[in-house]
Scaffold this motif. Sequence first.
Motif, PDB file in Angstrom:
ATOM      1  N   GLY A  50      -8.688 -19.872 -68.864  1.00 30.84           N
ATOM      2  CA  GLY A  50      -9.131 -20.942 -68.779  1.00 30.84           C
ATOM      3  C   GLY A  50      -8.310 -22.005 -69.725  1.00 30.84           C
ATOM      4  O   GLY A  50      -7.957 -22.377 -70.418  1.00 30.84           O
ATOM      5  N   ARG A  51      -8.111 -23.734 -68.457  1.00 31.60           N
ATOM      6  CA  ARG A  51      -7.310 -24.580 -69.337  1.00 31.60           C
ATOM      7  C   ARG A  51      -8.300 -25.394 -70.364  1.00 31.60           C
ATOM      8  O   ARG A  51      -9.501 -25.340 -69.890  1.00 31.60           O
ATOM      9  CB  ARG A  51      -7.066 -25.592 -67.827  1.00 31.60           C
ATOM     10  N   PRO A  52      -7.836 -25.943 -71.220  1.00 26.49           N
ATOM     11  CA  PRO A  52      -8.895 -26.777 -71.705  1.00 26.49           C
ATOM     12  C   PRO A  52      -8.837 -27.921 -71.112  1.00 26.49           C
ATOM     13  O   PRO A  52      -8.904 -28.597 -70.221  1.00 26.49           O
ATOM     14  CB  PRO A  52      -7.660 -27.270 -72.691  1.00 26.49           C
ATOM     15  N   PRO A  53     -10.953 -27.389 -71.561  1.00 21.50           N
ATOM     16  CA  PRO A  53     -11.289 -28.643 -70.722  1.00 21.50           C
ATOM     17  C   PRO A  53     -10.944 -30.400 -70.895  1.00 21.50           C
ATOM     18  O   PRO A  53     -10.541 -30.283 -72.382  1.00 21.50           O
ATOM     19  CB  PRO A  53     -13.044 -27.990 -71.710  1.00 21.50           C
ATOM     20  N   VAL A  54     -11.667 -31.099 -70.486  1.00 20.72           N
ATOM     21  CA  VAL A  54     -11.736 -32.276 -70.518  1.00 20.72           C
ATOM     22  C   VAL A  54     -12.520 -32.271 -69.849  1.00 20.72           C
ATOM     23  O   VAL A  54     -13.322 -33.073 -69.017  1.00 20.72           O
ATOM     24  CB  VAL A  54     -10.814 -32.816 -69.573  1.00 20.72           C
ATOM     25  N   VAL A  55     -13.626 -33.488 -71.140  1.00 21.80           N
ATOM     26  CA  VAL A  55     -15.264 -33.655 -70.902  1.00 21.80           C
ATOM     27  C   VAL A  55     -15.507 -35.474 -70.995  1.00 21.80           C
ATOM     28  O   VAL A  55     -15.120 -35.886 -72.200  1.00 21.80           O
ATOM     29  CB  VAL A  55     -16.464 -32.910 -71.919  1.00 21.80           C
ATOM     30  N   GLU A  56     -15.988 -35.728 -69.990  1.00 22.69           N
ATOM     31  CA  GLU A  56     -16.727 -37.106 -70.101  1.00 22.69           C
ATOM     32  C   GLU A  56     -17.535 -37.486 -70.828  1.00 22.69           C
ATOM     33  O   GLU A  56     -18.857 -36.853 -70.806  1.00 22.69           O
ATOM     34  CB  GLU A  56     -16.557 -37.275 -68.463  1.00 22.69           C
ATOM     35  N   THR A  57     -16.960 -37.797 -71.799  1.00 17.86           N
ATOM     36  CA  THR A  57     -19.011 -37.752 -72.996  1.00 17.86           C
ATOM     37  C   THR A  57     -18.943 -40.039 -72.575  1.00 17.86           C
ATOM     38  O   THR A  57     -18.439 -40.783 -71.983  1.00 17.86           O
ATOM     39  CB  THR A  57     -17.882 -37.566 -74.382  1.00 17.86           C
ATOM     40  N   ALA A  58     -19.809 -40.296 -73.850  1.00 14.15           N
ATOM     41  CA  ALA A  58     -20.086 -41.784 -74.035  1.00 14.15           C
ATOM     42  C   ALA A  58     -19.243 -42.739 -74.464  1.00 14.15           C
ATOM     43  O   ALA A  58     -19.077 -43.564 -73.885  1.00 14.15           O
ATOM     44  CB  ALA A  58     -21.794 -41.374 -74.383  1.00 14.15           C
ATOM     45  N   ILE A  59     -18.510 -41.656 -75.420  1.00 18.67           N
ATOM     46  CA  ILE A  59     -17.338 -42.150 -76.031  1.00 18.67           C
ATOM     47  C   ILE A  59     -15.857 -42.516 -75.354  1.00 18.67           C
ATOM     48  O   ILE A  59     -15.133 -42.858 -75.378  1.00 18.67           O
ATOM     49  CB  ILE A  59     -17.131 -42.231 -77.291  1.00 18.67           C
ATOM     50  N   GLY A  60     -15.564 -41.642 -74.157  1.00 12.00           N
ATOM     51  CA  GLY A  60     -14.468 -41.477 -73.763  1.00 12.00           C
ATOM     52  C   GLY A  60     -14.427 -40.145 -73.197  1.00 12.00           C
ATOM     53  O   GLY A  60     -15.344 -38.593 -73.341  1.00 12.00           O
ATOM     54  N   ARG A 105      -0.326 -30.756 -72.901  1.00 16.24           N
ATOM     55  CA  ARG A 105      -0.299 -31.835 -72.589  1.00 16.24           C
ATOM     56  C   ARG A 105      -1.289 -31.414 -70.331  1.00 16.24           C
ATOM     57  O   ARG A 105      -1.059 -32.159 -70.460  1.00 16.24           O
ATOM     58  CB  ARG A 105       1.539 -31.455 -71.667  1.00 16.24           C
ATOM     59  N   ALA A 106      -1.245 -30.434 -70.787  1.00 16.08           N
ATOM     60  CA  ALA A 106      -2.331 -29.962 -70.059  1.00 16.08           C
ATOM     61  C   ALA A 106      -3.023 -30.398 -70.211  1.00 16.08           C
ATOM     62  O   ALA A 106      -4.828 -31.654 -68.931  1.00 16.08           O
ATOM     63  CB  ALA A 106      -2.709 -28.218 -69.756  1.00 16.08           C
ATOM     64  N   ALA A 107      -4.143 -30.583 -71.210  1.00 16.51           N
ATOM     65  CA  ALA A 107      -5.357 -31.464 -71.638  1.00 16.51           C
ATOM     66  C   ALA A 107      -5.060 -33.098 -71.237  1.00 16.51           C
ATOM     67  O   ALA A 107      -5.759 -33.875 -70.726  1.00 16.51           O
ATOM     68  CB  ALA A 107      -6.108 -31.309 -73.372  1.00 16.51           C
ATOM     69  N   ALA A 108      -3.581 -33.602 -71.496  1.00 14.18           N
ATOM     70  CA  ALA A 108      -3.144 -34.557 -71.638  1.00 14.18           C
ATOM     71  C   ALA A 108      -3.432 -35.175 -70.282  1.00 14.18           C
ATOM     72  O   ALA A 108      -3.734 -36.433 -69.946  1.00 14.18           O
ATOM     73  CB  ALA A 108      -2.360 -35.781 -72.312  1.00 14.18           C
ATOM     74  N   LEU A 109      -2.482 -34.604 -69.224  1.00 12.99           N
ATOM     75  CA  LEU A 109      -2.631 -35.077 -67.903  1.00 12.99           C
ATOM     76  C   LEU A 109      -4.352 -34.684 -67.785  1.00 12.99           C
ATOM     77  O   LEU A 109      -4.204 -35.260 -65.985  1.00 12.99           O
ATOM     78  CB  LEU A 109      -1.411 -34.479 -67.094  1.00 12.99           C
ATOM     79  N   ALA A 110      -4.860 -33.780 -67.853  1.00 12.83           N
ATOM     80  CA  ALA A 110      -6.319 -34.231 -67.642  1.00 12.83           C
ATOM     81  C   ALA A 110      -7.419 -34.993 -68.079  1.00 12.83           C
ATOM     82  O   ALA A 110      -8.002 -35.463 -67.565  1.00 12.83           O
ATOM     83  CB  ALA A 110      -6.805 -32.739 -67.506  1.00 12.83           C
ATOM     84  N   GLY A 111      -6.590 -36.323 -68.569  1.00 14.87           N
ATOM     85  CA  GLY A 111      -7.163 -37.368 -69.021  1.00 14.87           C
ATOM     86  C   GLY A 111      -7.592 -37.182 -70.651  1.00 14.87           C
ATOM     87  O   GLY A 111      -8.331 -38.152 -70.762  1.00 14.87           O
ATOM     88  N   ALA A 112      -7.992 -36.648 -70.576  1.00 15.46           N
ATOM     89  CA  ALA A 112      -8.076 -36.888 -72.404  1.00 15.46           C
ATOM     90  C   ALA A 112      -7.678 -37.688 -73.467  1.00 15.46           C
ATOM     91  O   ALA A 112      -6.971 -38.146 -73.872  1.00 15.46           O
ATOM     92  CB  ALA A 112      -8.050 -35.131 -73.246  1.00 15.46           C
ATOM     93  N   ASP A 113      -8.977 -39.120 -74.143  1.00 14.94           N
ATOM     94  CA  ASP A 113      -8.442 -39.877 -74.977  1.00 14.94           C
ATOM     95  C   ASP A 113      -7.864 -39.494 -76.051  1.00 14.94           C
ATOM     96  O   ASP A 113      -7.692 -40.062 -76.824  1.00 14.94           O
ATOM     97  CB  ASP A 113     -10.184 -40.884 -75.095  1.00 14.94           C
TER      98      ASP A 113
END
Lengths: 288, 288
Positions: free
Chosen positions: A131-141, A158-166
């Motif tokens: 599976g692709r790298p998760p990007v998890v919405e947390t209290a800090i981002g 890039r996959a993690a970055a395009l999925a919105g990782a801060d």
Amino acid sequence: MTPPARVAVAQLPLQVGRAAGNREAAAAAVAEAAAAGARLVVLPELVNSGYVFSGPDEARALAEPPDGPTVSQWERLARAHDLVIVGGFCERTADGVRNSQALVDPGGLRAVYRKAHLWHDEQDVFTPGGGRPPVVETAIGRVGMMVCYDLEFPEWVRAAALAGADVLAVSTNWPSSPVPAGERPVLVAHAQVAAAANRMFVAVADRCAAERGVGWVCGTSIIGPDGYPLAGPLLQDRAAVLVADCDLSEARDKAIGPRNDVHRDRRADLYDGRRDVTNTEKKGRHTS
Amino acid sequence: MTPPARVAVAQLPLQVGRAAGNREAAAAAVAEAAAAGARLVVLPELVNSGYVFSGPDEARALAEPPDGPTVSQWERLARAHDLVIVGGFCERTADGVRNSQALVDPGGLRAVYRKAHLWHDEQDVFTPGGGRPPVVETAIGRVGMMVCYDLEFPEWVRAAALAGADVLAVSTNWPSSPVPAGERPVLVAHAQVAAAANRMFVAVADRCAAERGVGWVCGTSIIGPDGYPLAGPLLQDRAAVLVADCDLSEARDKAIGPRNDVHRDRRADLYDGRRDVTNTEKKGRHTS
């Protein structure tokens, strides 16, 4: 998002087979990070087990599920200290043993990622992730997840970055290799370029303490979205917790200079190879 | 392939609008590289025109076709010195002005590449390229082509590498930006990681001499397939020709350690996003 958030990365002296001691070292590092005001703590790869297994049997014996003692402890610590923990653990699953990474926050376990790119003898030990790298919405981002050798594949970053990782939380055990005099280990450059190419923070937790003859880069570091270190790289063979204040909202703006944007400037139409007009002139010349 | 090949990168003090002087500087650098035994010489971006145009009209007035004086001169030089030249030039085409790069060898013009990722005010001046980076089979090996900001897109670098580039020839004018004390400019890290992630050589020809208030990184360098510099980065604001002996056959072997390979280890099945099994548990947790 409440910027800036203090981010911590913990370099730990793990020992293969010493699960209780390794958990204790991790818990102490989380407490130290919390005392320093951290809201996110990144721990190395394979915290519970250590890395240099004698073979698959030893890894299997050390593996535990996400509700085992290691991740359960991180859940308690996250709740007690009101922070996010991302760390690697040797995971037992129905279909084998995995080189996994958990993200926990005060609400409990949020994500498990299984390393997709396996290094060296890990291929004898672990089932690779699918599976692709998760990007998890947390209290800090939004926190992206990745383990060690994964970081050397720009497609994965890039996959993690395009999925919105801060911030990309990298749990690693970087085996050392020769570095020319005056040079920074190139693995750190991978972290810097992952950050710069995507205008995101990259938080790398490496390990220390040679294990069965394998030494480590000890490259624990926090890289800002411009690609320059905010903390580390430590490059010293000792336990340490490094912290840096990261305004994660900076990672929401991909602008680089007044007229460029590292994501919008991508020529995605050209990357898939279907619109490859190289060689259109077909006269023994390439023109593109 | 006859390894090793001596590769040269030329850092030139270009001046906008001084085409004859710029050509002369390039020819002198090629002669110097040839005298040093180079078989491949990389020149900066926009050698004929300079970079900091007052606007599209000035660029258009300085543009020339591939059979114009600049590339024609490189063809003569390549023949006279029996080497390969890769350099950037401001190109006039039927549909506009391009930020282009030519590869010439003793047989003449082999490829023209048009920069696909445009930086800053280039967007007012140039039509972006629509083709992938050429990789040209030459007497010394396979040479990939790329211009400046292109290098910051790992997809683009990977495309050239997967197309078989042994050495990536990067013609650039890297505008300088603040660099923290003790740090190497992160643009050089991009070149290092492009090399390391693909086990190929990367030869970067930057420029020098501030132009209309714009200064330059002066990051001319040759990076080996392990990501460490073989020559440079120069990081000095002066004309120079750097050389390094590059066994380009090393780039045919993508092995990294005894059991890994930077290209075969790619999980291409996961990169296209169609087999994304993140979130399969759908219980508020990610599991991958």
